[in-house]
Design an enzyme around this catalytic site. Structure first.
Site, PDB file in Angstrom:
ATOM      1  N   ASP A 159      -2.920 -17.597   0.391  1.00 37.79           N
ATOM      2  CA  ASP A 159      -4.111 -18.365  -0.414  1.00 37.79           C
ATOM      3  C   ASP A 159      -4.673 -19.661   0.456  1.00 37.79           C
ATOM      4  O   ASP A 159      -5.731 -19.838   0.458  1.00 37.79           O
ATOM      5  CB  ASP A 159      -3.479 -18.879  -1.740  1.00 37.79           C
ATOM      6  CG  ASP A 159      -2.242 -19.802  -1.586  1.00 37.79           C
ATOM      7  OD1 ASP A 159      -1.408 -19.989  -0.380  1.00 37.79           O
ATOM      8  OD2 ASP A 159      -1.680 -20.656  -2.615  1.00 37.79           O
ATOM      9  N   ASP A 169      -6.453  -7.171   3.759  1.00 36.71           N
ATOM     10  CA  ASP A 169      -7.376  -6.355   2.966  1.00 36.71           C
ATOM     11  C   ASP A 169      -8.464  -7.295   2.351  1.00 36.71           C
ATOM     12  O   ASP A 169      -9.637  -7.281   2.630  1.00 36.71           O
ATOM     13  CB  ASP A 169      -6.965  -5.326   1.965  1.00 36.71           C
ATOM     14  CG  ASP A 169      -8.082  -4.705   1.234  1.00 36.71           C
ATOM     15  OD1 ASP A 169      -8.878  -4.137   1.833  1.00 36.71           O
ATOM     16  OD2 ASP A 169      -8.172  -4.700  -0.077  1.00 36.71           O
ATOM     17  N   TYR A 191       0.767  -1.522   0.164  1.00 38.57           N
ATOM     18  CA  TYR A 191       0.015  -0.105  -0.111  1.00 38.57           C
ATOM     19  C   TYR A 191       0.796   1.249   0.079  1.00 38.57           C
ATOM     20  O   TYR A 191       0.358   2.278  -0.473  1.00 38.57           O
ATOM     21  CB  TYR A 191      -1.003  -0.157   0.921  1.00 38.57           C
ATOM     22  CG  TYR A 191      -2.208  -0.733   0.994  1.00 38.57           C
ATOM     23  CD1 TYR A 191      -2.374  -1.841   0.625  1.00 38.57           C
ATOM     24  CD2 TYR A 191      -3.420   0.009   1.240  1.00 38.57           C
ATOM     25  CE1 TYR A 191      -3.514  -2.480   0.430  1.00 38.57           C
ATOM     26  CE2 TYR A 191      -4.587  -0.307   1.057  1.00 38.57           C
ATOM     27  CZ  TYR A 191      -4.636  -1.782   0.638  1.00 38.57           C
ATOM     28  OH  TYR A 191      -6.025  -2.412   0.435  1.00 38.57           O
ATOM     29  N   LYS A 232       2.900 -15.059   2.295  1.00 35.77           N
ATOM     30  CA  LYS A 232       3.437 -15.991   0.928  1.00 35.77           C
ATOM     31  C   LYS A 232       4.741 -16.225   1.132  1.00 35.77           C
ATOM     32  O   LYS A 232       5.712 -15.953   0.085  1.00 35.77           O
ATOM     33  CB  LYS A 232       3.018 -15.590  -0.250  1.00 35.77           C
ATOM     34  CG  LYS A 232       1.414 -15.500  -0.554  1.00 35.77           C
ATOM     35  CD  LYS A 232       0.989 -16.748  -1.246  1.00 35.77           C
ATOM     36  CE  LYS A 232       1.454 -17.203  -2.672  1.00 35.77           C
ATOM     37  NZ  LYS A 232       1.009 -18.527  -2.913  1.00 35.77           N
ATOM     38  N   ASP A 283     -12.335  -9.069   3.953  1.00 39.73           N
ATOM     39  CA  ASP A 283     -13.646  -8.993   3.280  1.00 39.73           C
ATOM     40  C   ASP A 283     -14.128 -10.458   3.215  1.00 39.73           C
ATOM     41  O   ASP A 283     -15.482 -10.468   3.408  1.00 39.73           O
ATOM     42  CB  ASP A 283     -13.539  -8.550   1.913  1.00 39.73           C
ATOM     43  CG  ASP A 283     -13.750  -7.139   1.670  1.00 39.73           C
ATOM     44  OD1 ASP A 283     -13.515  -6.286   2.557  1.00 39.73           O
ATOM     45  OD2 ASP A 283     -14.158  -6.569   0.447  1.00 39.73           O
TER      46      ASP A 283
HETATM   47  C1  IPM Z   1     -10.468  -1.364   3.780  1.00 39.29           C
HETATM   48  C2  IPM Z   1     -10.714  -0.514   2.156  1.00 39.29           C
HETATM   49  C3  IPM Z   1      -9.658   0.522   1.970  1.00 39.29           C
HETATM   50  C4  IPM Z   1      -8.425  -0.473   1.947  1.00 39.29           C
HETATM   51  C5  IPM Z   1      -9.851   1.249   0.573  1.00 39.29           C
HETATM   52  C6  IPM Z   1     -11.131   2.131   0.605  1.00 39.29           C
HETATM   53  C7  IPM Z   1      -8.611   2.220   0.375  1.00 39.29           C
HETATM   54  O1  IPM Z   1     -11.003  -1.399   1.198  1.00 39.29           O
HETATM   55  O2  IPM Z   1     -10.412  -0.409   4.652  1.00 39.29           O
HETATM   56  O3  IPM Z   1     -10.589  -2.376   3.633  1.00 39.29           O
HETATM   57  O4  IPM Z   1      -7.929  -1.091   0.793  1.00 39.29           O
HETATM   58  O5  IPM Z   1      -7.670  -0.417   3.002  1.00 39.29           O
HETATM   59 MG    MG Z   2     -11.167  -3.440   1.927  1.00 40.91          MG
END
Ligand code: IPM
Ligand code: MG
Length: 372
Positions: free
Chosen positions: A230, A254, A146, A197, A258
């Protein structure tokens, strides 16, 4: 509830899309606490993301950053939306959030994925796989690909371009996030799974070495597993209850967060905390995004942002009792079958964003009256 009077400085950054709607419900909860407890808040509201770009020409203005630095905790709604697709890449809404994380050095992102009993059927996975699930993802938030240099898009001059990002971690960056994960695991299931990884990336090899060293030195009493990222993605679907705390880098965190969030049935339920060194304000935000497709329609689920506020009460403001009260009111409201569209199920009552906030307040009021 017996709480001493303190003036808690909060910065609210509603942001874009559904951000302002869900933040309105947080403000109701804040108002309730001010009315019914001895807590008192010093609120500052400002813009971030696209809203800040529209107002200040930047996704996070310097003065906003100063306000954030001077507060005890920061609550964010959401950033982003196609409205800002055309703006300069450095000024895109997400850049405001990334700058805030980086400037305050909020390196530890805690993302709990909890399956509420009432929502076990909302998951796309079988109820027996997700029932009782309680995972905490600890994501490194200020390093890795990042922020790594070099980065950019260069023109090779022959009609070809080259996009570059750099995955980079130092020993101390790995150790400080590892320490957070081990410390938190001790208060939970005492088990850390570290994901990278190492089979492909040197930064992953170093990650594994540093976590192993830290574990041997200071946390030998915590169970530690290493897992390729993975495989972790796959195991989260196959048998998620094998996990307690997962510690991983910025990008894998990230993605895996999710995935873990969706195990619970709705992104609309999940809060997060981003923490730095002691004394630095923590930043609290829902895991979900700005959802421009449903913005302004009263459909958004405000619970993730309200639960983020509860995390702020617990981690930054040291008001665990108030956090407990909010969290148990959320459970009660869900048990009563009150649902926003994203978690709607047969036999339940579908309500709007603001009706969900009202139901939560009514529930907290009831609880307080019972306790009095
Ligand atoms: C998160 C989001 C952010 C990230 C974006 C909005 C920059 O996806 O907080 O997970 O990638 O960190
Ligand atoms: Mg995210």
């Amino acid at each position: 509830m017996q709480l001493e009077t303190r003036n808690l400085k909060l910065t609210l950054l509603p942001g874009d899309g559904i951000g302002p709607e869900v933040m309105t419900e947080v403000k109701k909860v804040i108002g309730f606490l001010e009315d019914k407890s001895s807590l008192s808040f010093d609120l500052h509201e400002d813009d971030i993301g696209g809203a800040a770009y529209d107002r200040y020409g930047q996704p996070l203005a310097d003065q906003t950053l100063d306000t954030c630095r001077a507060s005890d905790a920061i609550i964010i709604g959401a950033v982003g939306g196609s409205k800002w697709d055309g703006v300069d890449y450095n000024l895109r809404p997400e850049a405001g959030l990334l700058r805030l994380r980086k400037e305050l050095d909020l390196f530890a992102n805690l993302r709990p994925a909890i399956v509420f009993d009432a929502l076990v059927d909302a998951s796309t996975l079988k109820p027996e796989i997700v029932k009782g699930l309680d995972i905490l993802i600890v994501r490194e938030l200020t390093g890795g690909v990042y922020f790594g240099e070099p980065r950019g898009i260069e023109d090779l001059g022959n009609g070809e371009k080259r996009g570059v990002n750099t995955q980079v971690y130092t020993s101390s960056e790995i150790q400080r996030i590892g320490r957070v994960a081990f410390d938190l695991a001790k208060k939970r299931g005492n088990h850390v799974t570290s994901c990278e990884k190492a089979n492909v990336m040197e930064s992953g090899k170093l990650w594994r070495e540093e976590i192993t060293m830290l574990h041997g030195k200071d946390f030998a009493d915590v169970k530690l597993d290493h897992m390729y990222a993975d495989n972790c993605a796959m195991q989260l679907l196959r048998n998620p209850s094998q996990f307690d705390v997962i510690v991983t880098d910025n990008l894998f965190g990230d993605i895996l967060s999710d995935e873990a969030a969706m195990l619970t049935g709705s992104l609309g339920m999940l809060p997060s905390a981003s923490l730095g060194a002691p004394g630095v304000p923590g930043l609290y935000e829902p895991v979900h995004g700005s959802a421009p497709d449903i913005a302004g329609q009263g459909k958004a689920n405000p619970l993730a942002t309200i639960l983020s506020f509860a995390m702020a009460l617990r981690y930054s403001l040291n008001e665990g009792a108030a956090a407990d009260m909010i969290e148990s009111a959320v459970q009660d409201v869900l048990n009563a079958g009150i649902r926003t569209a994203d978690i709607m199920a047969e036999g339940c009552t579908e309500v709007s964003t603001s009706a969900m906030g009202d139901a939560l307040i009514a529930q907290m009021d009831k609880t307080l009256q019972k306790a009095a």
